[in-house]
Design an enzyme around this catalytic site. Structure first.
Site, PDB file in Angstrom:
ATOM      1  N   ARG A 175     -16.731 -14.932  -2.600  1.00  0.00           N
ATOM      2  CA  ARG A 175     -15.478 -13.934  -2.241  1.00  0.00           C
ATOM      3  C   ARG A 175     -15.258 -12.534  -2.005  1.00  0.00           C
ATOM      4  O   ARG A 175     -15.209 -12.517  -0.297  1.00  0.00           O
ATOM      5  CB  ARG A 175     -14.408 -14.369  -3.636  1.00  0.00           C
ATOM      6  CG  ARG A 175     -13.426 -13.284  -3.537  1.00  0.00           C
ATOM      7  CD  ARG A 175     -12.139 -12.699  -4.536  1.00  0.00           C
ATOM      8  NE  ARG A 175     -12.639 -13.266  -5.735  1.00  0.00           N
ATOM      9  CZ  ARG A 175     -13.006 -11.766  -6.741  1.00  0.00           C
ATOM     10  NH1 ARG A 175     -13.133 -11.124  -6.029  1.00  0.00           N
ATOM     11  NH2 ARG A 175     -13.260 -12.147  -7.941  1.00  0.00           N
ATOM     12  N   TYR A 205       6.489 -15.843  15.387  1.00  0.00           N
ATOM     13  CA  TYR A 205       6.465 -17.171  14.908  1.00  0.00           C
ATOM     14  C   TYR A 205       6.631 -17.150  13.489  1.00  0.00           C
ATOM     15  O   TYR A 205       6.728 -16.254  12.369  1.00  0.00           O
ATOM     16  CB  TYR A 205       4.420 -17.037  14.347  1.00  0.00           C
ATOM     17  CG  TYR A 205       4.779 -18.697  13.727  1.00  0.00           C
ATOM     18  CD1 TYR A 205       4.731 -19.393  13.868  1.00  0.00           C
ATOM     19  CD2 TYR A 205       4.305 -17.709  12.254  1.00  0.00           C
ATOM     20  CE1 TYR A 205       4.420 -20.577  13.616  1.00  0.00           C
ATOM     21  CE2 TYR A 205       3.550 -19.022  11.121  1.00  0.00           C
ATOM     22  CZ  TYR A 205       3.653 -20.524  12.020  1.00  0.00           C
ATOM     23  OH  TYR A 205       2.604 -21.185  11.058  1.00  0.00           O
ATOM     24  N   ASP A 220      -1.014 -10.343  17.184  1.00  0.00           N
ATOM     25  CA  ASP A 220      -1.353 -12.141  17.222  1.00  0.00           C
ATOM     26  C   ASP A 220      -1.615 -12.304  18.138  1.00  0.00           C
ATOM     27  O   ASP A 220      -0.896 -12.425  18.824  1.00  0.00           O
ATOM     28  CB  ASP A 220       0.245 -12.365  16.514  1.00  0.00           C
ATOM     29  CG  ASP A 220      -0.661 -14.009  15.887  1.00  0.00           C
ATOM     30  OD1 ASP A 220      -1.265 -14.697  16.349  1.00  0.00           O
ATOM     31  OD2 ASP A 220       0.683 -14.594  14.809  1.00  0.00           O
ATOM     32  N   LYS A 228      -5.406 -23.271  15.090  1.00  0.00           N
ATOM     33  CA  LYS A 228      -4.604 -23.225  16.481  1.00  0.00           C
ATOM     34  C   LYS A 228      -6.122 -23.944  17.417  1.00  0.00           C
ATOM     35  O   LYS A 228      -6.672 -24.782  17.105  1.00  0.00           O
ATOM     36  CB  LYS A 228      -3.635 -23.069  17.189  1.00  0.00           C
ATOM     37  CG  LYS A 228      -2.177 -22.328  16.357  1.00  0.00           C
ATOM     38  CD  LYS A 228      -1.688 -23.390  15.776  1.00  0.00           C
ATOM     39  CE  LYS A 228      -0.846 -23.080  14.086  1.00  0.00           C
ATOM     40  NZ  LYS A 228       0.380 -21.569  14.441  1.00  0.00           N
TER      41      LYS A 228
HETATM   42  C1  LIG Z   1       0.857 -20.994  13.255  1.00  0.00           C
HETATM   43  C2  LIG Z   1       0.939 -19.704  13.671  1.00  0.00           C
HETATM   44  C3  LIG Z   1      -0.138 -19.033  12.905  1.00  0.00           C
HETATM   45  C4  LIG Z   1       0.072 -19.020  11.135  1.00  0.00           C
HETATM   46  O1  LIG Z   1      -1.321 -19.452  10.820  1.00  0.00           O
HETATM   47  P1  LIG Z   1      -1.517 -20.771   9.739  1.00  0.00           P
HETATM   48  O2  LIG Z   1      -2.935 -20.436   9.952  1.00  0.00           O
HETATM   49  O3  LIG Z   1      -0.555 -21.478   9.956  1.00  0.00           O
HETATM   50  O4  LIG Z   1      -0.737 -20.013   8.342  1.00  0.00           O
HETATM   51  C5  LIG Z   1       0.266 -17.368  13.040  1.00  0.00           C
HETATM   52  N1  LIG Z   1       0.864 -17.490  14.654  1.00  0.00           N
HETATM   53  C6  LIG Z   1       1.339 -17.355  15.624  1.00  0.00           C
HETATM   54  C7  LIG Z   1       1.341 -17.622  16.469  1.00  0.00           C
HETATM   55  C8  LIG Z   1       0.944 -19.282  15.115  1.00  0.00           C
HETATM   56  O5  LIG Z   1       1.259 -20.021  15.636  1.00  0.00           O
END
Ligand SMILES: *Cc1c(COP(=O)(O)O)cnc(C)c1O
Length: 376
Positions: A45, A97, A169, A194
């Site tokens: 961890r 998001y 982000d 993604k």
């Molecule tokens: C999908 C997404 C998230 C969340 O990510 P997860 O891997 O699904 O927990 C956060 N920010 C953006 C812009 C996203 O497209």
């Protein structure tokens, strides 16, 4: 080192023991110590060499000091929010998001952390929104699904002046095109699920920080709350990142052709894409990013028409998520943004007939033919 080279040669050196070109998967929870307190790794961890491989790679790619890998994008964002405490205030981009919106409004409020949402593409609105208690500004640029653009450098100047952290982000544009830390952001977060993973086979999140002190704090939080990325998934993420460059280049070229097609189509209303000359902040995006990305939204006359298009496409898969090898299509009003009341949705510009696509790596001629038959 240039960008594609960095994706492959950045981060940690290859395995020193046997020279494996792919980082070994250390499927181990604990590590034998040479003596009490004398060890490289202690407990997985706290640190694991395979997770280290992806953490050093992302720190390198985002031009930061340290990187951290989590079990999902939301776990990464939650860990960053653990920097704050009761009484603090955080200002966010208004169309963040959906999962981030949910976390900020349904979890942080339990800890008495206050949040507000502003159109961060309007810097005056951001200035107005900053209070005495504001500790951070959290942005997405481009945003989802309307591809709004925030000037990262200008916002970083405001953040510095007001002594608040700027968190970006960077999921949509990826470190291949855009490096918020270079532009003055303090923290970058990713849903590596993604584009970075890129193959719809992994859920992961990443955090990169611009200074050692923040790095120590995030590591403390990561170890204390424990939402770490497993060794197998860390390995898979490194593997995905290696090809990010060629994927983003090909996606860019496919997307531009699809946008040209959509703009001319009589059944298509508005097209949202930061590369369009009529996009209000095209120049800002072009200044801070090397590419316009693979996300496009467009409107058709009604929800019925949109549902019809979604039913008829063959190569665009109807699915949430984005950034994978396969092209995806979705209806934000009924899917990702369904939890937002219709009136608020319309205020934001998310019409019932708004379709969002994530362009993948299929032959672009097939993708255009597919949209063409579906729009007929
Ligand atoms: C999908 C997404 C998230 C969340 O990510 P997860 O891997 O699904 O927990 C956060 N920010 C953006 C812009 C996203 O497209």
């Amino acid at each position: 080192m240039r960008k594609k080279t960095r994706l492959i040669h950045g981060g940690a050196d290859i395995d020193k023991n046997v020279g494996a070109m792919s980082p070994p998967i250390y499927q181990a929870s604990t590590f034998k110590q040479n003596g009490v307190g004398n060890f490289t790794y202690e407990y997985a961890r706290t640190g694991n060499p395979t997770r280290d491989a992806v953490e050093t790679l992302i720190a390198d790619l985002e031009k930061g000091k340290r990187g951290f890998a989590f079990a999902s994008g939301m776990a990464a964002i939650a860990a960053v929010m653990d920097l704050f405490q009761a009484g603090d205030h955080i200002l966010l981009t208004d169309d963040v998001y959906g999962g981030t919106f949910r976390y900020m409004t349904k979890i942080l409020n339990r800890r008495n952390i206050d949040v507000d949402f502003v159109d961060s593409s309007d810097l005056d609105k951001v200035r107005e929104g900053i209070r005495e208690e504001t500790k951070a500004i959290f942005i997405e640029t481009p945003t989802n699904p309307l591809l709004k653009i925030t000037d990262i450098k200008e916002l970083a100047n405001i953040a510095k002046e007001k002594n608040v952290l700027l968190i970006a982000d960077n999921t949509f544009n990826t470190p291949y095109w855009q490096n918020p830390i270079d532009l003055g952001a303090n923290i970058v977060v990713h849903s590596a699920t993604k584009y970075l993973g890129g193959h719809s086979d992994l859920v992961a999140g990443l955090v990169v920080v611009d200074d050692e002190k923040l790095g120590e704090e995030i590591h403390f939080i990561q170890n204390a709350s424990g939402g770490v990325l497993a060794p197998n998934d860390s390995w898979l993420l490194v593997r995905g990142i290696r090809t990010l460059g060629i994927r983003m280049e090909e996606i860019e070229s496919n997307t531009q052709k699809i946008v040209e097609y959509l703009v001319d189509h009589p059944k298509v209303g508005k097209v949202y894409y930061p590369g369009l000359p009529e996009h209000p902040n095209r120049d800002i995006h072009a200044k801070q990013s090397g590419g316009f990305g693979g996300m496009v939204s467009f409107t058709v006359e009604s929800e019925e028409k949109a549902l019809d298009v979604l039913n008829k496409v063959r190569y665009f898969s109807l699915a949430e998520s984005l950034g994978a090898v396969e092209s995806l299509i979705s209806l934000p009003a009924k899917m990702t943004h369904a939890s937002i009341p219709r009136e608020r949705r319309l205020e934001l510009g998310i019409e019932d007939g708004l379709i969002r696509i994530s362009v993948g790596l299929e032959d672009v001629e097939d993708l255009i033919e597919d949209l063409d038959q579906a729009l007929q």
